[in-house]
Design a protein around this motif. Structure first.
Motif, PDB file in Angstrom:
ATOM      1  N   GLU A  32       0.872  -1.179   0.000  1.00  0.00           N
ATOM      2  CA  GLU A  32       0.000   0.000   0.000  1.00  0.00           C
ATOM      3  C   GLU A  32       0.905   1.224   0.000  1.00  0.00           C
ATOM      4  OE1 GLU A  32      -3.697   0.261   2.325  1.00  0.00           O
ATOM      5  OE2 GLU A  32      -2.773   2.022   3.274  1.00  0.00           O
ATOM      6  N   VAL A  33       0.652   2.150  -0.929  1.00  0.00           N
ATOM      7  CA  VAL A  33       1.478   3.347  -1.066  1.00  0.00           C
ATOM      8  C   VAL A  33       0.599   4.579  -0.856  1.00  0.00           C
ATOM      9  CG1 VAL A  33       2.972   4.667  -2.619  1.00  0.00           C
ATOM     10  CG2 VAL A  33       2.962   2.177  -2.746  1.00  0.00           C
ATOM     11  N   ASP A  34       1.004   5.439   0.067  1.00  0.00           N
ATOM     12  CA  ASP A  34       0.331   6.712   0.305  1.00  0.00           C
ATOM     13  C   ASP A  34       1.397   7.715   0.732  1.00  0.00           C
ATOM     14  OD1 ASP A  34      -1.467   8.751   0.685  1.00  0.00           O
ATOM     15  OD2 ASP A  34      -2.346   7.913   2.500  1.00  0.00           O
ATOM     16  N   SER A  35       2.030   8.344  -0.249  1.00  0.00           N
ATOM     17  CA  SER A  35       3.095   9.304   0.021  1.00  0.00           C
ATOM     18  C   SER A  35       2.538  10.531   0.736  1.00  0.00           C
ATOM     19  CB  SER A  35       3.756   9.740  -1.292  1.00  0.00           C
ATOM     20  OG  SER A  35       4.275   8.618  -1.966  1.00  0.00           O
ATOM     21  N   PRO A  36       3.362  11.197   1.542  1.00  0.00           N
ATOM     22  CA  PRO A  36       2.898  12.369   2.287  1.00  0.00           C
ATOM     23  C   PRO A  36       2.927  13.649   1.447  1.00  0.00           C
ATOM     24  CG  PRO A  36       5.159  11.914   2.869  1.00  0.00           C
ATOM     25  CD  PRO A  36       4.718  10.834   1.911  1.00  0.00           C
ATOM     26  N   ASN A  37       2.454  13.556   0.204  1.00  0.00           N
ATOM     27  CA  ASN A  37       2.513  14.708  -0.695  1.00  0.00           C
ATOM     28  C   ASN A  37       1.137  15.313  -0.980  1.00  0.00           C
ATOM     29  OD1 ASN A  37       1.660  12.570  -2.237  1.00  0.00           O
ATOM     30  ND2 ASN A  37       3.287  12.703  -3.749  1.00  0.00           N
ATOM     31  N   GLY A  38       0.137  14.975  -0.169  1.00  0.00           N
ATOM     32  CA  GLY A  38      -1.183  15.585  -0.337  1.00  0.00           C
ATOM     33  C   GLY A  38      -1.862  15.163  -1.617  1.00  0.00           C
TER      34      GLY A  38
END
Length: 89
Positions: A63-69
């Protein structure tokens, strides 16, 4: 959350551009051979996305959810350990 379409097959080097509304899930499939490398980049433009990779048995692998909004890339990389079909949401 609701799935908005049937799984679309991803082809090597093919770019897919679609509009995604909040709460919707787009589903894609990819077949990999053992040792094959998947390098997938989902570009967010105005919506914060999470990208997930599943086995054909519905086991979540990544699961990928980068902290880039809500803008920028969500990169997903994976090396298959067997000949298999995978689902990407």
């Amino acid at each position: 959350l609701q799935q908005t379409e049937k799984a679309e097959s991803i082809e090597k080097g093919k770019q897919i551009e679609k509009v995604l509304n909040g709460g919707a899930i787009h589903t894609y499939s990819v077949s990999l051979k053992s040792g094959e490398y998947l390098d997938l980049v989902v570009v967010q433009n105005g919506i914060d996305l999470v990208v997930r990779l599943f086995t054909s048995e519905n086991k979540r692998i990544i699961e990928v959810d980068s902290p880039n909004g809500d803008s920028g890339a969500e990169p997903l990389t994976f090396i298959s350990d067997s000949d298999a079909d995978y689902r990407i949401e």
